[in-house]
Design a protein around this motif. Structure first.
Motif, PDB file in Angstrom:
ATOM      1  N   ARG A 125       0.902  -1.371   0.044  1.00  0.00           N
ATOM      2  CA  ARG A 125       0.037  -0.017   0.004  1.00  0.00           C
ATOM      3  C   ARG A 125       1.003   1.353   0.150  1.00  0.00           C
ATOM      4  N   TYR A 126       2.276   1.179   0.062  1.00  0.00           N
ATOM      5  CA  TYR A 126       2.993   2.249  -0.139  1.00  0.00           C
ATOM      6  C   TYR A 126       3.803   2.701  -1.234  1.00  0.00           C
ATOM      7  N   GLU A 127       3.997   3.837  -1.298  1.00  0.00           N
ATOM      8  CA  GLU A 127       4.795   4.590  -2.643  1.00  0.00           C
ATOM      9  C   GLU A 127       6.166   4.889  -2.265  1.00  0.00           C
ATOM     10  N   CYS A 128       6.854   5.010  -3.227  1.00  0.00           N
ATOM     11  CA  CYS A 128       8.331   5.558  -2.858  1.00  0.00           C
ATOM     12  C   CYS A 128       8.245   7.208  -2.934  1.00  0.00           C
ATOM     13  N   SER A 129       8.798   7.966  -2.032  1.00  0.00           N
ATOM     14  CA  SER A 129       8.842   9.309  -1.993  1.00  0.00           C
ATOM     15  C   SER A 129       9.326   9.968  -3.535  1.00  0.00           C
ATOM     16  N   ASP A 130       8.819  10.884  -3.621  1.00  0.00           N
ATOM     17  CA  ASP A 130       9.347  11.597  -4.954  1.00  0.00           C
ATOM     18  C   ASP A 130      10.774  11.713  -4.778  1.00  0.00           C
ATOM     19  N   TRP A 131      11.505  11.787  -5.845  1.00  0.00           N
ATOM     20  CA  TRP A 131      12.787  12.167  -5.925  1.00  0.00           C
ATOM     21  C   TRP A 131      13.309  13.514  -5.522  1.00  0.00           C
ATOM     22  N   ASP A 132      12.565  14.473  -5.439  1.00  0.00           N
ATOM     23  CA  ASP A 132      12.926  15.818  -5.012  1.00  0.00           C
ATOM     24  C   ASP A 132      12.717  15.669  -3.538  1.00  0.00           C
ATOM     25  N   ARG A 133      11.815  15.190  -3.023  1.00  0.00           N
ATOM     26  CA  ARG A 133      11.733  15.094  -1.658  1.00  0.00           C
ATOM     27  C   ARG A 133      12.407  14.067  -0.788  1.00  0.00           C
ATOM     28  N   ILE A 134      13.091  13.166  -1.541  1.00  0.00           N
ATOM     29  CA  ILE A 134      14.084  12.669  -0.951  1.00  0.00           C
ATOM     30  C   ILE A 134      15.305  13.257  -0.926  1.00  0.00           C
ATOM     31  N   GLU A 135      15.766  13.985  -2.002  1.00  0.00           N
ATOM     32  CA  GLU A 135      16.914  14.905  -1.880  1.00  0.00           C
ATOM     33  C   GLU A 135      16.877  16.443  -0.870  1.00  0.00           C
ATOM     34  N   ARG A 136      15.697  16.536  -0.636  1.00  0.00           N
ATOM     35  CA  ARG A 136      15.411  17.598   0.341  1.00  0.00           C
ATOM     36  C   ARG A 136      15.603  17.054   1.634  1.00  0.00           C
ATOM     37  N   PHE A 137      15.216  15.848   2.069  1.00  0.00           N
ATOM     38  CA  PHE A 137      15.273  15.059   3.256  1.00  0.00           C
ATOM     39  C   PHE A 137      16.700  15.060   3.503  1.00  0.00           C
ATOM     40  N   SER A 138      17.510  14.590   2.753  1.00  0.00           N
ATOM     41  CA  SER A 138      19.017  14.026   2.249  1.00  0.00           C
ATOM     42  C   SER A 138      19.805  15.610   2.922  1.00  0.00           C
ATOM     43  N   GLU A 139      19.549  16.464   2.198  1.00  0.00           N
ATOM     44  CA  GLU A 139      19.759  17.938   2.406  1.00  0.00           C
ATOM     45  C   GLU A 139      19.720  18.511   3.817  1.00  0.00           C
ATOM     46  N   ILE A 140      18.778  18.353   4.606  1.00  0.00           N
ATOM     47  CA  ILE A 140      18.512  18.477   5.753  1.00  0.00           C
ATOM     48  C   ILE A 140      19.632  17.882   6.840  1.00  0.00           C
ATOM     49  N   VAL A 141      19.510  16.510   6.664  1.00  0.00           N
ATOM     50  CA  VAL A 141      20.384  15.567   7.445  1.00  0.00           C
ATOM     51  C   VAL A 141      21.752  15.929   7.081  1.00  0.00           C
ATOM     52  N   PHE A 142      22.049  16.094   5.845  1.00  0.00           N
ATOM     53  CA  PHE A 142      23.586  16.625   5.511  1.00  0.00           C
ATOM     54  C   PHE A 142      23.960  17.857   6.322  1.00  0.00           C
ATOM     55  N   ARG A 143      23.068  18.628   6.186  1.00  0.00           N
ATOM     56  CA  ARG A 143      23.548  20.052   6.716  1.00  0.00           C
ATOM     57  C   ARG A 143      23.820  19.996   8.228  1.00  0.00           C
ATOM     58  N   ALA A 144      23.225  19.021   8.885  1.00  0.00           N
ATOM     59  CA  ALA A 144      23.379  18.867  10.342  1.00  0.00           C
ATOM     60  C   ALA A 144      24.643  17.991  10.659  1.00  0.00           C
ATOM     61  N   GLY A 145      25.382  17.680   9.564  1.00  0.00           N
ATOM     62  CA  GLY A 145      26.486  16.920   9.943  1.00  0.00           C
ATOM     63  C   GLY A 145      26.526  15.376   9.831  1.00  0.00           C
ATOM     64  N   TYR A 146      25.526  14.811   9.235  1.00  0.00           N
ATOM     65  CA  TYR A 146      25.645  13.310   8.882  1.00  0.00           C
ATOM     66  C   TYR A 146      25.725  12.895   7.506  1.00  0.00           C
ATOM     67  N   ALA A 147      26.555  11.973   7.405  1.00  0.00           N
ATOM     68  CA  ALA A 147      26.471  11.411   6.066  1.00  0.00           C
ATOM     69  C   ALA A 147      24.969  10.903   5.579  1.00  0.00           C
ATOM     70  N   SER A 148      24.585  11.275   4.529  1.00  0.00           N
ATOM     71  CA  SER A 148      23.195  10.767   4.279  1.00  0.00           C
ATOM     72  C   SER A 148      23.161  10.085   2.877  1.00  0.00           C
ATOM     73  N   PRO A 149      23.816   9.283   2.370  1.00  0.00           N
ATOM     74  CA  PRO A 149      23.730   8.723   1.079  1.00  0.00           C
ATOM     75  C   PRO A 149      22.386   8.255   0.791  1.00  0.00           C
ATOM     76  N   VAL A 150      22.073   8.335  -0.513  1.00  0.00           N
ATOM     77  CA  VAL A 150      20.533   7.876  -1.038  1.00  0.00           C
ATOM     78  C   VAL A 150      20.954   6.665  -1.583  1.00  0.00           C
ATOM     79  N   ARG A 151      20.402   5.465  -0.929  1.00  0.00           N
ATOM     80  CA  ARG A 151      20.908   4.241  -1.549  1.00  0.00           C
ATOM     81  C   ARG A 151      20.445   3.829  -2.930  1.00  0.00           C
ATOM     82  N   THR A 152      21.067   3.595  -4.150  1.00  0.00           N
ATOM     83  CA  THR A 152      20.522   3.278  -5.313  1.00  0.00           C
ATOM     84  C   THR A 152      19.838   2.053  -5.288  1.00  0.00           C
ATOM     85  N   PRO A 153      18.615   2.216  -5.782  1.00  0.00           N
ATOM     86  CA  PRO A 153      18.139   0.825  -5.966  1.00  0.00           C
ATOM     87  C   PRO A 153      18.458   0.006  -6.776  1.00  0.00           C
TER      88      PRO A 153
END
Length: 407
Positions: free
Chosen positions: A340-368
């Motif tokens: 019943r789930y869908e994958c987040s849109d790519w721009d949403r994933i990138e925005r999420f990653s940016e917030i985490v990265f700017r806080a000092g954490y490595a936040s790679p997006v795993r390539t499916p």
């Protein structure tokens, strides 16, 4: 279209118990095997070393190839044991080079007909990662995970866990003197095809603690398969009481399947959270033996559209992990039939990653990887049920046609 009419199905035959294989055994297990065939105690340590080298370094499949061992001992071993690997009942190769094997384990008892499990090999430029299973099925019922829709059958033995690596190296030509299969990814540094192990396949590794511990003892031995413990990652959905013991007894890298920052949501996504809530889980992580910037914990976070992917949740994730040396793997959700789930849109994933990265954490997006063969993260599920369903359907169709012809 005509269908052949099968004979009435015969009663299922009792499984044939074959001689035990020595593949996957610890040094203590090999010593016990030698004791069974009468090897004197004073020479067992030497013989164990010889067997270990032939089985795990060279990957031999026949006792006759063990030329440093006397013919008499080789014959005694061959009479009582085998060097068999699990049967590969299916192999799928993805367009990206990922390989998935369906393995049938030999029966381990009179009522066992041979469990089937899956493992996946993921080649990359700088490494080759094998994702192994620790259980047949799973008991956790995580709602976003395909494997979680299959009931738990049993734990895998240490031998069955090690055998997954042995099958991978055998199929990839990853033992000395072997030739890789056509089209296989070849490491550009001349290293081993399988350089890393992740316990992220079927099952919860910390619910099979002893089996996983003993398997890691074999896998990490530097005179055999030689995978360092920092190249082995054990992933858990949060079995809090076993996390400290994992670090103390196994010394591997730790990964946490987190996926939510609020208990209410995590209770739904990862029902184990009802027993071990987020606060308790993160306290256990802060106390993980050996935790440092050089030995960070990986937090896995599957990206579910409109469920856990907001900016507010990214900021809360950063707040929760404060003080924990960590890397955050963002995993695009891999769809599977019936979810019943869908994958987040790519721009949403990138925005999420940016917030985490700017806080000092490595936040790679795993390539499916391996999506086209249902080998990607969260998609593993034994083919047993699907194959059985097809067989029943064919039988029902044939029986229906036979009844129609007889009327």
């Amino acid at each position: 279209m005509s269908l052949s009419v099968p004979a009435s199905p015969a009663p299922a035959a009792e499984p044939v118990l074959r001689p035990a294989s020595l593949v996957g055994r610890t040094r203590a297990g090999l010593s016990d095997a030698l004791a069974e065939i009468g090897v004197p105690e004073k020479e067992r340590r030497m013989r164990v070393g010889q067997l270990w080298n032939w089985i795990y370094h060279y990957g031999v499949r026949d006792f006759s190839a063990m030329t440093t061992i006397s013919k008499v001992l080789r014959a005694a071993l061959a009479e009582r044991f085998t060097l068999d690997l699990p049967e590969v009942t299916a192999e799928q190769v993805s367009s990206d080079g990922t390989r998935k094997w369906l393995l049938r384990m030999p029966p381990v008892g009179a009522r066992d007909r041979g469990a089937e499990i899956e493992c996946v090999y993921i080649p990359e430029v700088d490494r080759g990662t094998l994702c192994v299973s620790s259980q047949v099925g799973c008991t956790l019922s995580c709602t976003f995970c395909h494997t979680g829709t299959q009931r738990l059958v049993r734990n895998l033995t240490a031998e069955e866990i090690v055998a997954q690596l042995m099958v991978a190296r055998d199929r990839l030509g990853d033992f000395p003197g072997r030739t890789p299969p056509e089209g296989a990814f070849v490491p550009n540094d001349g290293g081993r095809f399988v350089s890393n192990i992740v316990f992220m396949g079927m099952g919860e590794p910390l619910y099979n603690f002893d089996g996983v511990r003993d398997a890691i003892e074999v896998i990490s031995d530097n005179e055999g398969l030689s995978l360092g413990r920092r190249r082995i990652t054990v992933s858990t959905s949060g079995v809090v009481p076993q996390i400290e013991a994992l670090g103390a007894e196994m010394g591997t890298m730790l990964a946490i399947s987190l996926h939510a920052v609020r208990d209410e949501l995590r209770n739904e996504l990862v029902p184990l959270n009802k027993k071990y809530p987020i606060r308790d889980l993160l306290d256990a992580c802060r106390n993980y033996p050996g935790l440092s910037n050089a030995k960070r914990i990986t937090f896995e976070y599957v990206m579910l559209k409109g469920v856990n992917d907001s900016d507010a949740e990214a900021r809360e994730l950063v707040r929760l992990l404060k003080g924990i040396p960590a890397k955050i793997n963002l995993i695009p959700f891999n769809p599977w039939p019936g979810t019943r789930y869908e994958c987040s849109d790519w721009d949403r994933i990138e925005r999420f990653s940016e917030i985490v990265f700017r806080a000092g954490y490595a936040s790679p997006v795993r390539t499916p990887r391996g999506r086209d063969i249902l080998a990607a993260c969260g998609q593993l599920k034994s083919e047993t049920e699907k194959l059985s369903a097809r067989a029943r359907l064919m039988l029902e169709q044939s029986e229906a046609e036979a009844a129609a012809l007889a009327s």
